[in-house]
Design a protein around this motif. Structure first.
Motif, PDB file in Angstrom:
ATOM      1  N   LEU A   4       0.850  -1.191   0.000  1.00  0.00           N
ATOM      2  CA  LEU A   4       0.000   0.000   0.000  1.00  0.00           C
ATOM      3  C   LEU A   4       0.880   1.234   0.000  1.00  0.00           C
ATOM      4  N   LYS A   5       0.547   2.175  -0.890  1.00  0.00           N
ATOM      5  CA  LYS A   5       1.296   3.426  -0.955  1.00  0.00           C
ATOM      6  C   LYS A   5       0.311   4.580  -1.006  1.00  0.00           C
ATOM      7  N   ILE A   6       0.529   5.549  -0.141  1.00  0.00           N
ATOM      8  CA  ILE A   6      -0.330   6.733  -0.069  1.00  0.00           C
ATOM      9  C   ILE A   6       0.532   7.957  -0.314  1.00  0.00           C
ATOM     10  N   GLU A   7       0.085   8.811  -1.215  1.00  0.00           N
ATOM     11  CA  GLU A   7       0.856   9.991  -1.595  1.00  0.00           C
ATOM     12  C   GLU A   7       0.057  11.251  -1.330  1.00  0.00           C
ATOM     13  N   ASN A   8       0.545  12.078  -0.411  1.00  0.00           N
ATOM     14  CA  ASN A   8       0.040  13.442  -0.189  1.00  0.00           C
ATOM     15  C   ASN A   8      -1.475  13.489   0.008  1.00  0.00           C
ATOM     16  N   MET A   9      -1.986  12.629   0.869  1.00  0.00           N
ATOM     17  CA  MET A   9      -3.429  12.560   1.093  1.00  0.00           C
ATOM     18  C   MET A   9      -3.945  13.734   1.932  1.00  0.00           C
ATOM     19  N   ASP A  10      -4.979  14.399   1.425  1.00  0.00           N
ATOM     20  CA  ASP A  10      -5.771  15.368   2.177  1.00  0.00           C
ATOM     21  C   ASP A  10      -7.217  14.889   2.190  1.00  0.00           C
ATOM     22  N   VAL A  11      -7.878  15.038   3.343  1.00  0.00           N
ATOM     23  CA  VAL A  11      -9.298  14.714   3.442  1.00  0.00           C
ATOM     24  C   VAL A  11      -9.965  15.796   4.286  1.00  0.00           C
ATOM     25  N   ARG A  12     -11.123  16.275   3.830  1.00  0.00           N
ATOM     26  CA  ARG A  12     -11.853  17.328   4.533  1.00  0.00           C
ATOM     27  C   ARG A  12     -13.212  16.839   5.020  1.00  0.00           C
ATOM     28  N   HIS A  13     -13.647  17.422   6.131  1.00  0.00           N
ATOM     29  CA  HIS A  13     -15.038  17.377   6.557  1.00  0.00           C
ATOM     30  C   HIS A  13     -15.570  18.806   6.415  1.00  0.00           C
ATOM     31  N   GLY A  14     -16.207  19.107   5.291  1.00  0.00           N
ATOM     32  CA  GLY A  14     -16.612  20.484   5.037  1.00  0.00           C
ATOM     33  C   GLY A  14     -15.385  21.367   4.931  1.00  0.00           C
ATOM     34  N   GLN A  15     -15.313  22.397   5.767  1.00  0.00           N
ATOM     35  CA  GLN A  15     -14.174  23.306   5.764  1.00  0.00           C
ATOM     36  C   GLN A  15     -13.010  22.803   6.607  1.00  0.00           C
ATOM     37  N   LEU A  16     -13.259  21.764   7.417  1.00  0.00           N
ATOM     38  CA  LEU A  16     -12.214  21.229   8.290  1.00  0.00           C
ATOM     39  C   LEU A  16     -11.337  20.242   7.529  1.00  0.00           C
ATOM     40  N   LYS A  17     -10.041  20.486   7.532  1.00  0.00           N
ATOM     41  CA  LYS A  17      -9.110  19.537   6.939  1.00  0.00           C
ATOM     42  C   LYS A  17      -8.732  18.524   8.013  1.00  0.00           C
ATOM     43  N   SER A  23       1.650  10.894   3.676  1.00  0.00           N
ATOM     44  CA  SER A  23       2.281   9.969   2.739  1.00  0.00           C
ATOM     45  C   SER A  23       2.913   8.839   3.537  1.00  0.00           C
ATOM     46  N   LEU A  24       2.714   7.598   3.085  1.00  0.00           N
ATOM     47  CA  LEU A  24       3.385   6.465   3.701  1.00  0.00           C
ATOM     48  C   LEU A  24       3.380   5.285   2.740  1.00  0.00           C
ATOM     49  N   SER A  25       4.266   4.349   3.023  1.00  0.00           N
ATOM     50  CA  SER A  25       4.387   3.143   2.208  1.00  0.00           C
ATOM     51  C   SER A  25       4.461   1.945   3.146  1.00  0.00           C
ATOM     52  N   ILE A  26       3.677   0.910   2.871  1.00  0.00           N
ATOM     53  CA  ILE A  26       3.593  -0.261   3.738  1.00  0.00           C
ATOM     54  C   ILE A  26       3.966  -1.490   2.929  1.00  0.00           C
ATOM     55  N   GLU A  27       4.904  -2.257   3.445  1.00  0.00           N
ATOM     56  CA  GLU A  27       5.359  -3.461   2.767  1.00  0.00           C
ATOM     57  C   GLU A  27       4.552  -4.671   3.228  1.00  0.00           C
ATOM     58  N   LYS A  28       4.544  -5.705   2.438  1.00  0.00           N
ATOM     59  CA  LYS A  28       3.838  -6.939   2.766  1.00  0.00           C
ATOM     60  C   LYS A  28       4.333  -7.501   4.102  1.00  0.00           C
ATOM     61  N   GLY A  29       3.396  -7.843   4.985  1.00  0.00           N
ATOM     62  CA  GLY A  29       3.723  -8.442   6.269  1.00  0.00           C
ATOM     63  C   GLY A  29       4.000  -7.457   7.383  1.00  0.00           C
ATOM     64  N   GLU A  30       4.039  -6.164   7.072  1.00  0.00           N
ATOM     65  CA  GLU A  30       4.282  -5.167   8.121  1.00  0.00           C
ATOM     66  C   GLU A  30       3.025  -4.934   8.953  1.00  0.00           C
ATOM     67  N   VAL A  31       3.249  -4.498  10.191  1.00  0.00           N
ATOM     68  CA  VAL A  31       2.170  -4.047  11.065  1.00  0.00           C
ATOM     69  C   VAL A  31       2.462  -2.596  11.426  1.00  0.00           C
ATOM     70  N   THR A  56      -9.601  14.815  -0.809  1.00  0.00           N
ATOM     71  CA  THR A  56      -9.513  16.159  -1.355  1.00  0.00           C
ATOM     72  C   THR A  56      -8.305  16.268  -2.279  1.00  0.00           C
ATOM     73  N   ALA A  57      -7.245  15.559  -1.911  1.00  0.00           N
ATOM     74  CA  ALA A  57      -6.032  15.534  -2.724  1.00  0.00           C
ATOM     75  C   ALA A  57      -5.273  14.258  -2.399  1.00  0.00           C
ATOM     76  N   GLY A  58      -4.386  13.852  -3.341  1.00  0.00           N
ATOM     77  CA  GLY A  58      -3.537  12.695  -3.108  1.00  0.00           C
ATOM     78  C   GLY A  58      -3.962  11.475  -3.903  1.00  0.00           C
ATOM     79  N   ARG A  59      -3.154  10.418  -3.784  1.00  0.00           N
ATOM     80  CA  ARG A  59      -3.402   9.169  -4.497  1.00  0.00           C
ATOM     81  C   ARG A  59      -3.194   7.989  -3.551  1.00  0.00           C
ATOM     82  N   ILE A  60      -3.903   6.874  -3.855  1.00  0.00           N
ATOM     83  CA  ILE A  60      -3.762   5.627  -3.101  1.00  0.00           C
ATOM     84  C   ILE A  60      -3.456   4.515  -4.095  1.00  0.00           C
TER      85      ILE A  60
END
Length: 216
Positions: A4-17, A23-31, A56-60
């Motif tokens: 799993l790789k997440i790049e520059n994720m933003d998420v909003r609830h209305g005006q609240l970010k 951003s993070l990267s998770i390898e197989k078998g990691e916790v 709001t922004a970013g990629r998964i």
């Protein structure tokens, strides 16, 4: 290759970010353990990964495939499974019926009802019991088992100890130790730092770095 790789994720609830530039990267078998107080953005982050919140922004990316625009059920089919805060079981259905619902994605893998009972033996006697009559620990084990029935590449656990007594939490984490031995890739959200760090494969420095990326 990252599971799993997440790049520059933003998420909003209305005006609240609620989630800012994660951003993070998770390898197989990691916790991976994500630590933070209520309101830190942890649940929003997990729901965004699973498709319940729009970014709001970013990629998964899952196994190098971009799943950013895929709906939740397609992410389950692709290999993501979320155990939500509060468990969200069908309380008028039995343990086995709840578990079988998790297999509707029809992904191939080792997880089936009997395998779940091996990892969570406290559920064996509850196989034909409606989950609404069961203890919190038994319900949590059922919720985790239901997610595993989809044979996920990534298992996401949101606040597995929430609302449970210390004794029951001990029992849940004893069961989780058996799960960790299966080399399942896990993202764990937990308010209890000491418990989380006992099972996490990343050092605390990495966990704290991710905390700084979530708004309070």
């Amino acid at each position: 290759m990252s599971s799993l790789k997440i790049e520059n994720m933003d998420v909003r609830h209305g005006q609240l970010k609620a989630v800012r530039n994660v951003s993070l990267s998770i390898e197989k078998g990691e916790v991976i353990a994500l630590i933070g107080a209520n309101g830190a953005g942890k649940t929003t982050f997990l729901r965004a990964i699973s498709g319940a919140h729009t970014l709001t922004a970013g990629r998964i990316y899952l196994n190098d495939n971009d799943i950013t625009q895929r709906p939740s059920h397609q992410r389950v089919n692709a290999g993501l499974a979320l155990v939500p805060e509060g468990r969200k079981l069908f309380t008028n259905m039995t343990t086995e019926e709840n578990l079988l619902l998790g297999a509707t994605s029809a992904r191939k893998g080792e997880w089936n009802v009997e395998k779940i009972f091996e990892v969570f033996p406290n559920l064996i006697k509850r196989r034909h019991t409606k989950t609404g009559t069961m203890s919190g620990g038994e319900q949590q084990a059922t919720a985790i088992g239901r997610a595993l029935m989809s044979n996920p590449d990534i298992l996401i656990l949101d606040e597995v100890s929430l609302g449970l007594s210390p004794l029951v939490v001990d029992q849940v984490y004893q069961n989780l130790e058996k799960l960790l031995a299966t080399d399942t890739t896990i993202i764990l959200v937990e308010q209890d730092l000491s418990r989380a760090m006992k099972v996490a494969s990343r050092q605390s420095r990495g966990v704290h770095a991710r905390r700084r990326n979530c708004s309070r």
